[in-house]
Structure formats: C-alpha cells, structure tokens
Write a protein that holds these residues in place. Structure first.
Motif, PDB file in Angstrom:
ATOM      1  N   ASP A   1       4.104   4.629  -1.982  1.00  0.00           N
ATOM      2  CA  ASP A   1       4.881   5.464  -2.883  1.00  0.00           C
ATOM      3  C   ASP A   1       3.968   6.420  -3.641  1.00  0.00           C
ATOM      4  O   ASP A   1       2.878   6.054  -4.062  1.00  0.00           O
ATOM      5  CB  ASP A   1       5.666   4.608  -3.874  1.00  0.00           C
TER       6      ASP A   1
ATOM      7  N   THR B   1       7.292   3.547   1.250  1.00  0.00           N
ATOM      8  CA  THR B   1       8.521   4.217   1.658  1.00  0.00           C
ATOM      9  C   THR B   1       8.386   4.606   3.121  1.00  0.00           C
ATOM     10  O   THR B   1       7.325   5.068   3.541  1.00  0.00           O
ATOM     11  CB  THR B   1       8.769   5.483   0.807  1.00  0.00           C
TER      12      THR B   1
ATOM     13  N   GLU C   1      11.650   8.855  -3.423  1.00  0.00           N
ATOM     14  CA  GLU C   1      11.171   7.519  -3.096  1.00  0.00           C
ATOM     15  C   GLU C   1      12.350   6.550  -2.996  1.00  0.00           C
ATOM     16  O   GLU C   1      13.299   6.636  -3.764  1.00  0.00           O
ATOM     17  CB  GLU C   1      10.253   6.995  -4.207  1.00  0.00           C
TER      18      GLU C   1
END
Length: 106
Positions: A81, A67, A103
């Motif tokens: 993540d 992310t 996320e």
C-alpha cells in the motif's frame, strides 16, 4: 530510433551504459523486479517497442498492507500500500493511467 536511453521496462530504473574501445556501447542492468542481470548492446536495449497499459481496477484481498491491481494487459500487480509502480511486473508495459484508483481496505 532515438539515441536517448530508455528505462528498464520492468522496474523503470535507468541502466548504466559501458563503453570500451572498438566495441558498441553495452547496457548492463540488474533488474530488481526480474531479479536478473541483463547485458545487451545499447541499440538492442533501445529497439524495443513501448507497450502501455492502464489499471482497470483493484482486485483487493490478499494480505493486509498490500493491494492487487488488475491491469489492462491482462496481468495483476501486488504492491505494498502507498507504493505506485510505473511498469507491469509481468510484461513490462508502462502503466499510463492510474486515475480513480484507491487502496483496497484490509
């Protein structure tokens, strides 16, 4: 200035302090974010100003399993993540607000 040892502004780890006779204490730290060995006198290590920033949003995209976070300091942080970070990997500002961040989907 406080005598309390500050964590690394980039990775957040507490560095070791080395003391020798007739010498000022030295901080020796191998920062995993910068991939760099930092060696400075303790008073210099602790003298830096505390910068802070917050997460402004999720930029998304990128590889599945990571992310990209947009930070108020103007930088971005790409993290796996589920991994949260305490400091901006670019400028070392302490991330103080992660409220409402989720996320990004793959």
């Amino acid at each position: 200035m406080s005598d309390e040892l500050k964590p690394c502004p980039f990775c957040g780890e507490m560095p070791p302090v080395f003391e020798k006779e007739q010498c000022a204490p030295i901080v020796g730290h191998a920062c995993r974010i910068l991939d760099l060995q930092i060696t400075v006198p303790l008073h210099t290590w602790n003298a830096r100003a505390e910068r802070t920033c917050r997460i402004d949003g999720v930029r998304g995209g990128g590889n599945c399993g990571t992310t990209t976070y947009r930070l108020s300091c103007g930088h971005a942080a790409v993290m796996p993540d589920g991994i949260r970070f305490r400091h901006c990997p670019e400028c070392g500002a302490k991330v103080v607000d992660m409220v409402g961040v989720e996320e990004a989907p793959c």
